[in-house]
Design a protein around this motif. Structure first.
Motif, PDB file in Angstrom:
ATOM      1  N   LYS A   1       0.172  -0.868   6.687  1.00 41.69           N
ATOM      2  CA  LYS A   1      -0.128  -1.544   5.420  1.00 41.69           C
ATOM      3  C   LYS A   1       1.184  -2.189   5.003  1.00 41.69           C
ATOM      4  O   LYS A   1       2.261  -1.720   5.357  1.00 41.69           O
TER       5      LYS A   1
ATOM      6  N   LEU B   1       5.981  -0.842   1.150  1.00 40.91           N
ATOM      7  CA  LEU B   1       6.261  -0.863  -0.286  1.00 40.91           C
ATOM      8  C   LEU B   1       7.473  -1.712  -0.610  1.00 40.91           C
ATOM      9  O   LEU B   1       7.519  -2.381  -1.640  1.00 40.91           O
ATOM     10  N   ARG B   2       8.439  -1.735   0.302  1.00 43.56           N
ATOM     11  CA  ARG B   2       9.665  -2.461  -0.038  1.00 43.56           C
ATOM     12  C   ARG B   2       9.490  -3.970  -0.044  1.00 43.56           C
ATOM     13  O   ARG B   2      10.325  -4.683  -0.580  1.00 43.56           O
ATOM     14  N   VAL B   3       8.404  -4.481   0.512  1.00 46.11           N
ATOM     15  CA  VAL B   3       8.165  -5.921   0.428  1.00 46.11           C
ATOM     16  C   VAL B   3       6.872  -6.234  -0.318  1.00 46.11           C
ATOM     17  O   VAL B   3       6.513  -7.391  -0.497  1.00 46.11           O
ATOM     18  N   LEU B   4       6.180  -5.207  -0.764  1.00 49.20           N
ATOM     19  CA  LEU B   4       4.879  -5.395  -1.383  1.00 49.20           C
ATOM     20  C   LEU B   4       4.913  -6.241  -2.650  1.00 49.20           C
ATOM     21  O   LEU B   4       3.912  -6.841  -3.029  1.00 49.20           O
ATOM     22  N   HIS B   5       6.086  -6.319  -3.272  1.00 48.69           N
ATOM     23  CA  HIS B   5       6.146  -7.105  -4.506  1.00 48.69           C
ATOM     24  C   HIS B   5       6.059  -8.598  -4.217  1.00 48.69           C
ATOM     25  O   HIS B   5       5.725  -9.386  -5.083  1.00 48.69           O
ATOM     26  N   ARG B   6       6.347  -8.996  -2.989  1.00 50.01           N
ATOM     27  CA  ARG B   6       6.308 -10.426  -2.690  1.00 50.01           C
ATOM     28  C   ARG B   6       5.450 -10.789  -1.481  1.00 50.01           C
ATOM     29  O   ARG B   6       5.460 -11.918  -1.020  1.00 50.01           O
ATOM     30  N   ARG B   7       4.724  -9.829  -0.938  1.00 46.04           N
ATOM     31  CA  ARG B   7       3.830 -10.134   0.174  1.00 46.04           C
ATOM     32  C   ARG B   7       2.429  -9.675  -0.199  1.00 46.04           C
ATOM     33  O   ARG B   7       2.269  -8.727  -0.966  1.00 46.04           O
ATOM     34  N   PRO B   8       1.429 -10.304   0.366  1.00 47.79           N
ATOM     35  CA  PRO B   8       0.071  -9.838   0.060  1.00 47.79           C
ATOM     36  C   PRO B   8      -0.168  -8.461   0.674  1.00 47.79           C
ATOM     37  O   PRO B   8       0.427  -8.112   1.700  1.00 47.79           O
ATOM     38  N   LEU B   9      -1.052  -7.726   0.028  1.00 50.88           N
ATOM     39  CA  LEU B   9      -1.410  -6.402   0.526  1.00 50.88           C
ATOM     40  C   LEU B   9      -2.354  -6.598   1.709  1.00 50.88           C
ATOM     41  O   LEU B   9      -3.369  -7.257   1.601  1.00 50.88           O
TER      42      LEU B   9
ATOM     43  N   PHE C   1       5.116   6.526   3.149  1.00 48.85           N
ATOM     44  CA  PHE C   1       4.112   7.251   2.356  1.00 48.85           C
ATOM     45  C   PHE C   1       2.791   7.367   3.111  1.00 48.85           C
ATOM     46  O   PHE C   1       1.731   7.445   2.508  1.00 48.85           O
ATOM     47  N   GLY C   2       2.872   7.379   4.426  1.00 52.05           N
ATOM     48  CA  GLY C   2       1.661   7.534   5.215  1.00 52.05           C
ATOM     49  C   GLY C   2       0.886   6.251   5.369  1.00 52.05           C
ATOM     50  O   GLY C   2      -0.256   6.242   5.821  1.00 52.05           O
ATOM     51  N   ARG C   3       1.510   5.101   4.984  1.00 52.83           N
ATOM     52  CA  ARG C   3       0.766   3.868   5.016  1.00 52.83           C
ATOM     53  C   ARG C   3       0.910   3.143   6.353  1.00 52.83           C
ATOM     54  O   ARG C   3       0.313   2.090   6.569  1.00 52.83           O
TER      55      ARG C   3
END
Lengths: 177, 546
Positions: free
Chosen positions: B426, B429-437, B477-479
């Motif tokens: 998935k 988290l460290r790039v989730l603020h600027r990449r789509p989920l 986180f298991g993602r």
């Protein structure tokens, strides 16, 4: 803290996250949450180590993200870079309900304002993750606060030191009784 | 002599009465002789007036005599050019109040006043002031949307005249305002700037006009053809040229005539120049880089306006390029070590191979933290290819792993036997603020583990390009599943990561000149034996993974 001593180097959480706490959610004693705030402002909602569910002897009967007949956190869908479509949460928005085997019901709350990105579906199939690894694989939800609010969201939360203070005061109270 | 025929006379008369200017009249008569439009405006107007005033029975041969008798003074038609809309329309109002407005009801003055030598000079001066290097230009014109509405109105008038004389002419035969405008202006601007004005060029000069007085002309279309006008967030007005044109195609003649006057109402102000903008197509520069510092991020690392780490690969490469090409901005993209920079609106775009090589040296001399190779100007298509083959590419890494539980040598042997492990990641988290989920399927092709001590080992991996190595190691986180913690059945973390090689053959290798040979062949892979340090772990955005 203990982590670093064992490993000799900061963990992923230590490197990237700041720990914030909210205690006695909705007045319920010891129902404490821990918000892991990433340096990029994303927040991971987890149970704090003092939460009743994480105390010895507790087992989970069920977890549900269906918080009302009209709303299931599982159905949250975001798209694109700006995460359109994610449910917007306020601090006391419920995330999920957990029932323990001894009949107690707990609601886990958002604690921060922001857009819900995802909830942890893994804990539905493996509830033990929540008990064994509450700060990592057993996380509850991931929330993206608004850019303008990234600093203010922690105003209602306690720092690690303040949290430890609350916990020690509770222990002291207990001793008195 | 104007290339007009007998049949055009009624049209000319009707349009003159309506308040149409000479050049617009020529357009509606489908005159495609460019030189007719380039004629001096006053002369043209006089000729047209006399053509209109001539009795119908006169044939071209005799008309010269008759014209002299019937021609009224041309002076009243002449547009007061001295007080034209040059200086922010300040003086226009004065002249308009003096006489009945002579401003064309269709082109709002664009074809009357803005296509003479003076205007061409003004364009030339603006372009020269911006200091671009160019060998040709393309002139683009943008006119207010209401011109289409007024054109349509005049067209309906012309149609009416034609019907009565049983003529048949299609709307498509009418010359467009823009076309006629360019016929006149192209050669004038060309002369002033000394370069040809072409249909296509790397350098574009756009001239924009506005006419706030008549902006409301379009509004009635929203009621009749609401489907055409969807409010778009980024556009100031819903009445875009495209939307207006579409609505005009749909609306019936009766509906139109009911809501809009035919001929259009006379304007009191002249069209005004909104802007003259210059734009050069972007130049693409590509190359390869090596990074020699663990703490140098790929992109500037700024949080809340505060810079967290000095400089970045991107800045070290683009700063000299921006300056040399005098570009106004850039887009930096990379597929790991090969990178491409799109330089936006470069004021200088021609560079020889030696000059590009010089630029490469400038970059390399500016910092010891990176080194650039194979710097070259490439096409936009080539950059597309860089991104295309990403899924098929593989990359090799070497990572220093920490394990929570104590391990022995044979505990890590099984990793060597794992081939083509499929993992689902998935968005970290460290790039989730600027990449789509999203969930990314990736393949870890091979691994090789070297024991260090009871809590450390070195792991070499060859993976599909686009794999997030750190997240594979600590699990995020298991993602990311499966992750190294799952495989090793203990918590694992990554202390160091090195890129070993990137298997890609783009951009093309540029052989170094003889004098540079000694310095050019540095290995891609560095820092293999440095012990882990606190600094290494703390600040490590590691852009090279993207």
């Amino acid at each position: 803290m203990e982590d670093t001593e064992i490993r000799g180097a900061p963990s992923v959480i230590d490197r990237y996250f700041t720990k914030w706490y909210k205690t006695d959610l909705k007045g319920k004693p010891c129902e404490d949450h821990c918000v892991l705030q990433h340096s990029n402002r994303i927040c991971v909602i987890t149970l704090a180590e003092t939460h009743p569910l994480l105390q010895k002897g507790k087992a989970i009967k069920s977890i549900s993200y269906q918080i009302s007949s009209a709303c299931s956190r599982l159905e949250n869908k975001v798209s694109g870079k700006s995460k359109r479509g994610g449910q917007f949460l306020t601090e006391l928005a419920p995330l999920c309900r957990i029932t323990s085997t001894d009949g107690e019901e707990f609601t886990i709350f958002s604690c921060v304002r922001g857009r819900l990105l995802e909830v942890n579906a893994d804990i539905l199939t493996r509830p033990n993750l929540l008990l064994e690894k509450p700060s990592t694989e057993g996380y509850i939800a991931i929330i993206l606060p608004k850019f303008e609010e990234s600093k203010s969201i922690t105003e209602g939360l306690l720092t690690r030191t303040e949290y430890e203070d609350v916990v020690s005061k509770r222990a002291a109270m207990k001793d008195l009784l | 002599m104007l290339p007009l025929k007998e049949k055009d006379r009624p049209i000319v008369r009707a349009l003159l009465d309506a308040g149409c200017c000479a050049r617009c009249i020529l357009r509606f008569c489908c005159v495609s002789l460019q030189s007719a439009y380039r004629q001096n405006y006053e002369d043209l107007t006089c000729e047209l007036q006399s053509f209109a005033d001539t009795r119908e029975t006169s044939i071209s041969g005799d008309s010269a005599e008759k014209e002299q008798q019937d021609v009224p003074p041309c002076k009243k038609i002449r547009l007061d050019i001295e007080k034209g809309g040059d200086e922010d329309g300040k003086d226009v109002k004065e002249s308009a109040e003096k006489t009945e407005s002579n401003i064309c009801v269709v082109c709002l003055g664009v074809l009357q006043h803005f296509c003479d030598k003076d205007f061409a000079k003004k364009i030339a001066e603006t372009v020269m002031a911006e200091k671009y290097e160019f060998h040709s230009l393309v002139l683009s014109v943008s006119l207010p949307a209401q011109l289409s509405v007024r054109e349509h109105s005049a067209w309906l008038l012309v149609k009416k005249e034609m019907r009565e004389k049983t003529m048949c002419l299609g709307k498509d035969d009418v010359i467009q305002v823009k076309e006629a405008y360019k016929w006149i202006l192209h050669s004038l601007v060309s002369q002033e700037l000394g370069v040809p004005a072409l249909a296509k060029s790397l350098f574009e000069v756009s001239v924009g006009f506005k006419h706030p007085e008549t902006d409301g002309d379009c509004h009635f279309l929203a009621a009749t053809c609401s489907g055409c006008f969807k409010p778009a967030k980024n556009k100031q007005s819903v009445f875009t040229r495209m939307a207006v044109v579409k609505a005009l195609e749909k609306i019936t003649e009766e509906s139109f005539r009911r809501k809009f006057s035919c001929p259009p109402k006379r304007p009191t102000t002249l069209c005004a120049l909104q802007e003259i903008q210059c734009l050069h197509v972007p130049v693409f520069v590509a190359g390869r880089y090596n990074k020699f510092s663990r703490t140098l991020p790929q992109t500037p690392w700024v949080i809340d306006g505060e810079r967290r780490m000095e400089s970045s690969v991107e800045e070290l490469i683009t700063a000299p390029l921006l300056s040399a090409f005098q570009a106004e901005g850039f887009n930096f993209s990379s597929s790991g070590r090969p990178f491409a920079v799109e330089l936006l609106n470069p004021h200088k775009a021609q560079f020889s191979t030696e000059e590009v090589h010089q630029l490469q040296e400038t970059i390399n001399k500016s910092s010891s933290k990176i080194r650039v190779r194979d710097l070259q100007i490439v096409t936009r298509e080539a950059v597309g290819h860089m991104k295309e083959g990403e899924e098929e590419k593989t990359k090799s890494y070497c990572a220093l792993i920490w394990t929570q539980r104590p391990i022995e040598e044979n505990d890590i042997e099984f990793l060597n036997d794992i081939k083509d492990l499929n993992i689902a990641q998935k968005t970290p988290l460290r790039v989730l603020h600027r990449r789509p989920l999203a969930v990314r399927q990736r393949v870890i092709h091979t691994m090789s583990a070297q024991y260090r001590d009871s809590h450390h080992f070195c792991l070499q991996l060859r993976t599909q390009a686009g794999t997030y190595i750190k997240e594979f190691v600590h699990g995020d986180f298991g993602r990311t599943r499966p992750n190294l913690c799952d495989l090793m059945k203990t918590e694992t973390d990554i202390l160091e990561l090195d890129v070993e090689s990137v298997d890609v053959d783009w951009p093309p290798v540029i052989p170094e000149p003889e004098s540079q040979k000694g310095r050019s062949s540095l290995p891609e892979h560095q820092h293999k034996d440095t012990p882990p340090s606190q600094e290494d772990i703390q600040c490590h955005p590691l852009g090279s993974l993207f």
